[in-house]
Design a protein around this motif. Structure first.
Motif, PDB file in Angstrom:
ATOM      1  N   PHE A 189      36.710  42.383  32.317  1.00 43.13           N
ATOM      2  CA  PHE A 189      38.093  41.938  32.406  1.00 43.13           C
ATOM      3  C   PHE A 189      38.601  42.256  33.811  1.00 43.13           C
ATOM      4  O   PHE A 189      38.422  43.373  34.301  1.00 43.13           O
ATOM      5  N   VAL A 190      39.221  41.264  34.437  1.00 39.53           N
ATOM      6  CA  VAL A 190      39.583  41.356  35.854  1.00 39.53           C
ATOM      7  C   VAL A 190      41.048  40.983  36.031  1.00 39.53           C
ATOM      8  O   VAL A 190      41.522  39.991  35.455  1.00 39.53           O
ATOM      9  N   THR A 191      41.756  41.764  36.832  1.00 36.95           N
ATOM     10  CA  THR A 191      43.093  41.353  37.268  1.00 36.95           C
ATOM     11  C   THR A 191      42.927  40.497  38.514  1.00 36.95           C
ATOM     12  O   THR A 191      42.494  40.980  39.559  1.00 36.95           O
ATOM     13  N   ASP A 192      43.248  39.215  38.367  1.00 35.97           N
ATOM     14  CA  ASP A 192      43.122  38.265  39.476  1.00 35.97           C
ATOM     15  C   ASP A 192      44.473  38.258  40.190  1.00 35.97           C
ATOM     16  O   ASP A 192      45.348  37.438  39.909  1.00 35.97           O
ATOM     17  N   THR A 193      44.619  39.163  41.117  1.00 35.62           N
ATOM     18  CA  THR A 193      45.927  39.594  41.601  1.00 35.62           C
ATOM     19  C   THR A 193      46.764  38.480  42.208  1.00 35.62           C
ATOM     20  O   THR A 193      47.929  38.282  41.841  1.00 35.62           O
ATOM     21  N   ALA A 194      46.210  37.749  43.154  1.00 30.14           N
ATOM     22  CA  ALA A 194      47.000  36.716  43.827  1.00 30.14           C
ATOM     23  C   ALA A 194      47.173  35.462  42.970  1.00 30.14           C
ATOM     24  O   ALA A 194      47.988  34.595  43.292  1.00 30.14           O
TER      25      ALA A 194
END
Length: 442
Positions: free
Chosen positions: A182-187
């Motif tokens: 699980f990844v926070t795709d920040t932009a």
């Protein structure tokens, strides 16, 4: 052995007329690697090692740390050796940004950020400036680096398989119980899931809509985030996201095939330092989070220079500051608010729930250990010591002197469990007696 103890208590013979209580339990932070204010890339032991803005932190089953050294473009290992910590570079070439896959220093990164480890000992890295997700697989004493999702230098938000998927400045990464990433795709202001399928990795968006930033709870794409940063996966399948731009901490929980997003702490968007119930608490660009065995969250509140704890309290959550002094930058080791940080970044906990923090602005790695409260009272002419049953690695000791050269003797009376506390009695006789708890684990 670690001789960190609860603050020492003194009893003046049996003439004691009123109870004496220890100060509350607190976290004692110390520096285990690096020297405050000294940047570099030196592999060495303890304070002789140097970093260049350490970021993400992960821990393996042995209790060794792994750190993304952001401006060195490397991944470092910090291995316990007795009471020392030995720092080595396991992947990346110091000061050389790039995107090459390969073994050890042949692999290149570009400001690697979040880092996580699966149960097989593989590391996964959110390669922030490359807009990719990388895997580091141990092979003997080597580490083989491959890109499993995204394409270096290609920004976007496409859900697809392997290099056909696109990210935009991914920051946080976590490994779920099903080995999904699980990844926070920040932009992109989204949360992504990367599912292994055979030798492939399939990327999907589970919460938020790409480039649609804001603050809204809801299901799947109805939820909104603002520069989500850290992410951690709980054993029950829930995810917790540090929503940095909203100064909030969010929970993602599955309902059927959907993900329902709620806010558990902060969320007004206003910066602040308030402790208290989740809805009343405020943060100042929080960065990363970690979970203990009891389901409590620990958050690096970066611009407040503090470490916050978010504890479940019935149907609500309660936020407290456990280390650092809000808005006071420094590099001091110490207990609770006496410890000072400079923009703490990554955070991880070990099997004993000790806290490890990448102190980004100080170029150091810090360790926080909970020092349980030691209570003291008189009953029937004897001294009664109490401490929490959860402090299973601590033993009570006594001494006639509190000074550093004093001899401390383990107490031999049999402790008795009473609810959430352990108690033990002692008859010190005439003169002063001092008591402490000592942690038997290094």
């Amino acid at each position: 052995m670690n001789t960190i103890a609860c603050r020492i208590l003194v009893v003046c013979g049996l003439g004691l007329a009123t109870p004496i209580l220890a100060q509350s339990g607190a976290y004692l932070f110390s520096t285990i690697a690096g020297t405050p204010g000294v940047s570099g890339s030196r592999d060495a032991t303890n304070g002789a090692a140097s970093f260049n803005f350490p970021g993400g932190v992960a821990m393996d089953a042995r209790g060794d740390l792994f750190v993304s050294d952001i401006l060195n473009h490397t991944i470092r290992k910090i291995a316990r050796s007795g009471t020392n910590w030995v720092v080595t570079t396991i992947a990346g070439a110091t000061g050389v940004p790039g995107s090459d896959d390969g073994t050890n220093s042949d692999a290149l990164f570009n400001r690697p950020n979040g880092i996580a480890m699966d149960r097989a000992g593989n590391l996964f890295v959110a390669d922030h400036y490359n807009h990719t997700i990388r895997k580091l697989a141990p092979y003997g004493t080597n580490w083989i680096v491959t890109t499993i999702a995204g394409l270096a230098g290609a920004r976007g938000s496409t859900d697809a398989t392997n290099s056909d998927a696109r990210f935009w400045s991914p920051t946080g990464i976590a490994v779920g119980t099903n080995n999904h990433l699980f990844v926070t795709d920040t932009a992109n202001f989204t949360v992504r899931e990367i599912a292994p399928q055979g030798t492939n990795w399939v990327v999907g968006t589970i919460a938020g809509v790409a480039l649609n930033f804001g603050f809204a709870d809801g299901t799947n794409g109805d939820a909104q985030f603002n520069t989500p940063a850290g992410i951690v996966a709980a054993s029950d399948g829930r995810l917790y996201v540090v929503d940095s731009g909203n100064n909030a901490v969010r929970q993602l929980q599955m309902s059927g095939i959907d993900w329902v997003v709620t806010t558990i702490a902060g969320g007004t968007g206003a910066m602040g330092t308030n402790d208290g119930p989740g809805s009343a608490a405020t943060f100042n660009f929080p960065n990363s989070a970690a979970l203990d065995h009891w389901g409590n969250l620990y958050v690096t509140d970066q611009s407040n220079d503090t470490i916050r704890k978010i504890a479940a309290a019935g149907n609500d959550w309660t936020v407290s500051t456990i280390a650092g002094t809000p808005l006071q930058t420094g590099a001091a080791d110490g207990l609770g608010g006496a410890s000072l940080f400079k923009h703490p970044w990554g955070i991880a906990l070990d099997a004993l729930d000790r806290i490890f923090v990448a102190d980004y602005g100080n170029q150091t790695l810090r360790r926080g250990e909970f020092v349980p409260a030691l209570g003291l009272n008189m009953a029937f002419g004897k001294i009664v010591l109490t401490w929490p049953t959860a402090a299973t690695t601590y033993v009570p000791e006594t001494s006639p002197s509190p000074f550093s050269n004093a001899t401390w003797t383990p107490m031999t009376n049999t402790p008795v469990t009473n609810g959430l506390n352990v108690l033990i009695t002692d008859n010190p006789g005439a003169g002063a007696a001092f008591y402490r708890l000592r942690n038997t684990k290094p």
